[in-house]
Design an enzyme around this catalytic site. Sequence first.
Site, PDB file in Angstrom:
ATOM      1  N   CYS A  48       0.830  -1.206   0.000  1.00  0.00           N
ATOM      2  CA  CYS A  48       0.000   0.000   0.000  1.00  0.00           C
ATOM      3  C   CYS A  48       0.861   1.251   0.000  1.00  0.00           C
ATOM      4  CB  CYS A  48      -0.924   0.003   1.214  1.00  0.00           C
ATOM      5  SG  CYS A  48      -0.047  -0.034   2.789  1.00  0.00           S
ATOM      6  N   CYS A  51       3.464   1.464   2.668  1.00  0.00           N
ATOM      7  CA  CYS A  51       4.674   0.687   2.360  1.00  0.00           C
ATOM      8  C   CYS A  51       5.603   1.489   1.458  1.00  0.00           C
ATOM      9  CB  CYS A  51       4.296  -0.627   1.682  1.00  0.00           C
ATOM     10  SG  CYS A  51       3.238  -1.703   2.671  1.00  0.00           S
ATOM     11  N   ASP A 454       9.270  18.673 -35.424  1.00  0.00           N
ATOM     12  CA  ASP A 454      10.438  18.841 -36.274  1.00  0.00           C
ATOM     13  C   ASP A 454      10.083  18.336 -37.675  1.00  0.00           C
ATOM     14  OD1 ASP A 454      13.205  19.176 -37.027  1.00  0.00           O
ATOM     15  OD2 ASP A 454      13.401  17.008 -36.816  1.00  0.00           O
ATOM     16  N   ASP A 634      13.614  14.412 -33.499  1.00  0.00           N
ATOM     17  CA  ASP A 634      14.427  13.198 -33.580  1.00  0.00           C
ATOM     18  C   ASP A 634      15.930  13.424 -33.560  1.00  0.00           C
ATOM     19  OD1 ASP A 634      14.597  14.309 -36.216  1.00  0.00           O
ATOM     20  OD2 ASP A 634      15.268  12.337 -36.913  1.00  0.00           O
ATOM     21  N   ASP A 638      17.574  18.566 -31.738  1.00  0.00           N
ATOM     22  CA  ASP A 638      16.260  18.679 -31.104  1.00  0.00           C
ATOM     23  C   ASP A 638      16.308  18.397 -29.604  1.00  0.00           C
ATOM     24  OD1 ASP A 638      14.840  19.259 -33.483  1.00  0.00           O
ATOM     25  OD2 ASP A 638      14.901  17.144 -34.038  1.00  0.00           O
TER      26      ASP A 638
END
Length: 757
Positions: A48, A51, A454, A634, A638
């Site tokens: 939970c 934890c 791009d 890509d 970028d």
Amino acid sequence: MSCCASSAAIMVAEGGQASPASEELWLASRDLGGGLRQTELSVPNAYCGTCIATIEGALRAKPEVERARVNLSSRRVSIVWKEEVGGRRTNPCDFLHAIAERGYQTHLFSPGEEEGDDLLKQLILAVAVSGFAATNIMLLSVSVWSGADAATRDLFHWISALIAGPALIYAGRFFYKSAWNAIRHGRTNMDVPIALAVSLSYGMSLHETIGHGEHAWFDASVTLLFFLLIGRTLDHMMRGRARTAISGLARLSPRGATVVHPDGSREYRAVDEINPGDRLIVAAGERVPVDGRVLSGTSDLDRSVVNGESSPTVVTTGDTVQAGTLNLTGPLTLEATAAARDSFIAEIIGLMEAAEGGRARYRRIADRAARYYSPAVHLLALLTFVGWMLVEGDVRHAMLVAVAVLIITCPCALGLAVPVVQVVAAGRLFQGGVMVKDGSAMERLAEIDTVLLDKTGTLTIGKPRLVNAHEISPGRLATAAAIAVHSRHPIAVAIQNSAGAASPIAGDIREIPGAGIEVKTEDGVYRLGSRDFAVGGSGPDGRQSEAILSLDFRELACFRFEDQPRPASRESIEALGRLGIATGILSGDRAPVVAALASSLGISNWYAELSPREKVQVCAAAAEAGHKALVVGDGINDAPVLRAAHVSMAPATAADVGRQAADFVFMHERLSAVPFAIETSRHAGQLIRQNFALAIGYNVIAVPIAILGYATPLVAAVAMSSSSLVVVFNALRLKRSLAAGRGATPGTLIHSGAVTS
């Protein structure tokens, strides 16, 4: 809760059990660079939000720990730690001891573990035992309720006690072990109120039996446990169902492979024991065990796990292959280029599990609420008991009401509200060919109102073709190819492909992102790139991309290229429009080229001839105007804007630095992955909000009913289990709704026009 680890895993717990040596943990960790390493540990008895907070808090208190994250769905903790602190070499055993000191078992994670199946068997057996006991006690209770005399009633009560006692000990061990472990270490969790409720119910019944009372509630205590176990078993099964994408992906990796030694002898070796440089034989019908390079042989390869395409790909000597791909037709001899833990399949599984464990805003709220929920429940139950004692003075009734409050206020539904949706959404995106690197990225993607793309390699397939090779002398083409060898830019690759094999040019080489390559040689300074970079001026406008080769700023040749848009690009832009999202192009290419592509795709906003810094400035300006932008790119140039964006995405063909900077990676060639990911993330966000509403609404309605005494412990158990299952089933709607009504794949999403705002 006890779980069996694989034989390769060494348990670490209290009681002096053996733990892995420091060197073993070093070898099992992954080098992240920069003096950081990452270790994966299994924590089978974490359940939970409490934890999560306890384990992460224990680890973050260590100065060696950079960050720690618990994935509740897989019950694993990922620790990123420093190799040295204050000149002292880190001992990773300290992390295991820190977790064990908080009462949690832990061991090194092994990909071959099947503890989930063992746990499911134990849960089903516990359900059977508690159900059998509850049925028999209920039959005895019916006889008592039918008007049995006092002696018969007392006898049946004692028989019920003898049946219920062993059943509670065996079937309730899951709750008792977890609760005792928590209390012993000075904390609480969601199993503490359950253990208290079951124990109090049995204790009250035993007290009544000893005192020859008319009423006992053995049937209620065992039936209560029966329904709680049904809820936990179904919850376990639903979590496993939600993780089917990851478990299915893990099964794509074979257990081992045949290794060929230098003397020609062969040996079957487990996949974890295969090292880079080993020679492997992969027969037809077998899956590639690790990433590698083909040394000999030709075959058709099913690469659908990599690119989502059903058509096989022919591979031959010199080609690279990824782990998990299927060899279809002929034997291949490979040289391993990566260990199993660093191969493609492991990387993808890591991305998906990172998405599951991501700390989005909603998840942080849920974890924080669950952490304080358990102490609040105990206080509320105590106040309820005191209140009913003051009102009625009946200890038995006050205790029953308090027990019902303990059970009905379990925070399971609140703790499951977010992670189960993230698990399902990450699996759905994976099936659509989109990898998520951080769970919080899905939340950010659902918020975007602008997409900036791009051009080369993103809107286009990134494979430009040289169209004027006949106009260029072979010598100039060879010189350009010798310079282009030093770059992975698509235009540089196109020049290399047109010229054939070329030896790298000797000299001082420098690549300027967004501009080109510069090489200083004895003959002078060669430049290959944009016209402004190569010759410092402008030239005639044209609708084709170009690269200029110059020597000391004197133009030697002009290379012109054509590139094809990605499949379904226009349809994807239209789908984004239906989602109410504005689109734009950020490109370093010349204005006429960008304008032509924008016109063909129906994009009105575009920016050309941008440097990496200018792309970041455009993104920042959009943010200042109140827009939240997704950037899709890509290239190396970028990477800065991908990091600066509200959220970012890159194709799998992107440069390494681009993939690392992006929050999402899409594996298919089709640009339809972009609207598909946005639609999935938005739907996931809706389900998370619905789950929060369901969890909060359940407590708003159920808690007052229990406090007022209108819910027995049995009714409370059914209500609590039902609330958790409702949350899980609501999350699983993401699978059904997308498959049935909103597009089963990115392709069908586009072609059906199913994207809605």
